[in-house]
Design a protein around this motif. Structure first.
Motif, PDB file in Angstrom:
ATOM      1  N   ASP A  46     -12.610  -3.072  -1.411  1.00  0.00           N
ATOM      2  CA  ASP A  46     -13.066  -2.127  -2.443  1.00  0.00           C
ATOM      3  C   ASP A  46     -14.285  -1.338  -1.970  1.00  0.00           C
ATOM      4  OD1 ASP A  46     -11.102  -2.823  -4.176  1.00  0.00           O
ATOM      5  OD2 ASP A  46     -12.335  -4.026  -5.519  1.00  0.00           O
ATOM      6  N   TYR A 161      -3.801   0.270  -1.055  1.00  0.00           N
ATOM      7  CA  TYR A 161      -4.308  -0.362  -2.286  1.00  0.00           C
ATOM      8  C   TYR A 161      -3.180  -0.514  -3.313  1.00  0.00           C
ATOM      9  CZ  TYR A 161      -7.961  -1.242  -5.851  1.00  0.00           C
ATOM     10  OH  TYR A 161      -8.769  -1.769  -6.806  1.00  0.00           O
ATOM     11  N   GLN A 164      -0.237  -3.135  -2.510  1.00  0.00           N
ATOM     12  CA  GLN A 164      -0.443  -4.588  -2.625  1.00  0.00           C
ATOM     13  C   GLN A 164      -0.888  -5.001  -4.025  1.00  0.00           C
ATOM     14  OE1 GLN A 164      -3.864  -6.258  -2.803  1.00  0.00           O
ATOM     15  NE2 GLN A 164      -4.277  -4.192  -3.556  1.00  0.00           N
TER      16      GLN A 164
HETATM   17  C1  HEM Z   1     -10.658   1.084   6.189  1.00  0.00           C
HETATM   18  C2  HEM Z   1      -9.486   0.514   5.991  1.00  0.00           C
HETATM   19  C3  HEM Z   1      -9.141  -0.302   4.766  1.00  0.00           C
HETATM   20  C4  HEM Z   1      -9.503  -0.097   3.464  1.00  0.00           C
HETATM   21  C5  HEM Z   1     -10.371   1.029   2.891  1.00  0.00           C
HETATM   22  C6  HEM Z   1      -8.901  -1.162   2.692  1.00  0.00           C
HETATM   23  C7  HEM Z   1      -9.035  -1.312   1.322  1.00  0.00           C
HETATM   24  C8  HEM Z   1      -8.409  -2.290   0.573  1.00  0.00           C
HETATM   25  C9  HEM Z   1      -8.451  -2.369  -0.848  1.00  0.00           C
HETATM   26  C10 HEM Z   1      -9.188  -1.386  -1.751  1.00  0.00           C
HETATM   27  C11 HEM Z   1      -7.738  -3.448  -1.225  1.00  0.00           C
HETATM   28  C12 HEM Z   1      -7.451  -3.894  -2.652  1.00  0.00           C
HETATM   29  C13 HEM Z   1      -8.581  -4.695  -3.214  1.00  0.00           C
HETATM   30  C14 HEM Z   1      -8.342  -4.947  -4.689  1.00  0.00           C
HETATM   31  O1  HEM Z   1      -7.295  -5.503  -5.055  1.00  0.00           O
HETATM   32  O2  HEM Z   1      -9.252  -4.587  -5.485  1.00  0.00           O
HETATM   33  C15 HEM Z   1      -7.231  -4.087  -0.024  1.00  0.00           C
HETATM   34  C16 HEM Z   1      -6.471  -5.237   0.013  1.00  0.00           C
HETATM   35  C17 HEM Z   1      -6.063  -5.856   1.148  1.00  0.00           C
HETATM   36  N1  HEM Z   1      -6.254  -5.413   2.438  1.00  0.00           N
HETATM   37 FE1  HEM Z   1      -7.201  -3.721   2.974  1.00  0.00          FE
HETATM   38  N2  HEM Z   1      -8.200  -1.993   3.529  1.00  0.00           N
HETATM   39  C18 HEM Z   1      -8.315  -1.498   4.810  1.00  0.00           C
HETATM   40  C19 HEM Z   1      -7.773  -2.032   5.945  1.00  0.00           C
HETATM   41  C20 HEM Z   1      -7.095  -3.225   6.010  1.00  0.00           C
HETATM   42  C21 HEM Z   1      -6.585  -3.831   7.212  1.00  0.00           C
HETATM   43  C22 HEM Z   1      -6.725  -3.226   8.607  1.00  0.00           C
HETATM   44  C23 HEM Z   1      -6.002  -5.016   6.848  1.00  0.00           C
HETATM   45  C24 HEM Z   1      -5.325  -6.039   7.681  1.00  0.00           C
HETATM   46  C25 HEM Z   1      -4.881  -5.881   8.889  1.00  0.00           C
HETATM   47  C26 HEM Z   1      -6.131  -5.151   5.410  1.00  0.00           C
HETATM   48  C27 HEM Z   1      -5.667  -6.229   4.674  1.00  0.00           C
HETATM   49  C28 HEM Z   1      -5.696  -6.327   3.303  1.00  0.00           C
HETATM   50  C29 HEM Z   1      -5.116  -7.407   2.544  1.00  0.00           C
HETATM   51  C30 HEM Z   1      -4.397  -8.630   3.124  1.00  0.00           C
HETATM   52  C31 HEM Z   1      -5.331  -7.118   1.188  1.00  0.00           C
HETATM   53  C32 HEM Z   1      -4.839  -7.904  -0.025  1.00  0.00           C
HETATM   54  C33 HEM Z   1      -5.885  -8.853  -0.527  1.00  0.00           C
HETATM   55  C34 HEM Z   1      -5.278  -9.698  -1.618  1.00  0.00           C
HETATM   56  O3  HEM Z   1      -5.282  -9.264  -2.782  1.00  0.00           O
HETATM   57  O4  HEM Z   1      -4.829 -10.782  -1.305  1.00  0.00           O
HETATM   58  N3  HEM Z   1      -6.798  -4.041   4.938  1.00  0.00           N
HETATM   59  N4  HEM Z   1      -7.667  -3.348   1.058  1.00  0.00           N
END
Ligand code: HEM
Length: 207
Positions: A46, A161, A164
């Motif tokens: 976030d 976002y 997932q």
């Molecule tokens: C700058 C790049 C990235 C941004 C801005 C970003 C942003 C986010 C956001 C906003 C969420 C949702 C959080 C919520 O539910 O409030 C999220 C979830 C997630 N992100 Fe990213 N993300 C990025 C890169 C990555 C990368 C490179 C990976 C893994 C290789 C990753 C893995 C995950 C996972 C596994 C979740 C799910 C968490 C859960 O609810 O179990 N993200 N991300």
């Protein structure tokens, strides 16, 4: 004098660390709820997205207010998007998957929402490592073209976002609306500037 003019920037630099210190405090106090790994993901993801939105907001603010000193803020917010994004990625690799590369590989292949996270991160990483004045000088015109990819990163992050999402739509919708307005503003100014340029030679010919 120089120090006084830099005070708001220094204040912003320190303030941007508060979410991280808050997170460390919650880790130390065991205050991350029933699923601490997910809480880590969510809070770091976030904040990376929030800083990405702030980075995008600087150019429109600069255009409206005509305040020239905002470029350092754009650079600062971009670097924080990079920092929080890196910690978000490290949480996924180290805390969530214990650096088990076969597990990570399979998970990435099977989870399209992660592809968009990776795309967003690769862009934020490239922008982060080329943010210095030295890189700007060396890359010349390519630097500006490369840094326009921040828009692609924000769209990829929003898709990541939404894809997932397990429940509440309100927060991602808010980011979607913010990013939509910021992108529309940029497209609009681009169209207006283009029209101005196209009209110029005509005016000259008429004279
Ligand atoms: C700058 C790049 C990235 C941004 C801005 C970003 C942003 C986010 C956001 C906003 C969420 C949702 C959080 C919520 O539910 O409030 C999220 C979830 C997630 N992100 Fe990213 N993300 C990025 C890169 C990555 C990368 C490179 C990976 C893994 C290789 C990753 C893995 C995950 C996972 C596994 C979740 C799910 C968490 C859960 O609810 O179990 N993200 N991300």
């Amino acid at each position: 004098m120089i120090l006084r003019s830099k005070t708001p920037l220094l204040f912003t630099l320190v303030s941007c660390l508060i979410p991280l210190l808050w997170l460390f405090a919650d880790i130390a106090l065991n205050n991350l709820g029933s699923n601490p790994i997910q809480a880590l993901h969510i809070r770091l993801g976030d904040w990376s997205l929030r800083f990405l939105c702030l980075t995008l907001a600087i150019t429109p603010i600069q255009m409206v207010t005509k305040w020239r000193g905002m470029a350092s803020y754009r650079q600062l917010f971009g670097l924080y998007a990079f920092l929080y994004g890196t910690l978000h990625l490290l949480t996924y690799l180290v805390v969530d998957n214990n650096l088990e590369w076969s597990l990570i590989g399979t998970d990435i292949l099977e989870s399209p929402y992660i592809w968009f996270g990776v795309l967003a991160y690769v862009i934020v990483f490239l922008l982060g490592v080329t943010t210095s004045k030295w890189s700007k000088k060396r890359l010349g015109k390519t630097w500006k073209k490369l840094h326009r990819f921040v828009y692609v990163a924000s769209v990829a992050a929003i898709i990541h976002y939404f894809w997932q999402l397990k429940g509440n739509l309100a927060e991602p919708l808010l980011y979607l609306i913010i990013i939509f307005f910021l992108l529309s503003f940029r497209v609009l100014t681009w169209v207006m500037n283009r029209q101005k340029k196209l009209n110029k030679p005509q005016n000259l010919r008429l004279m």
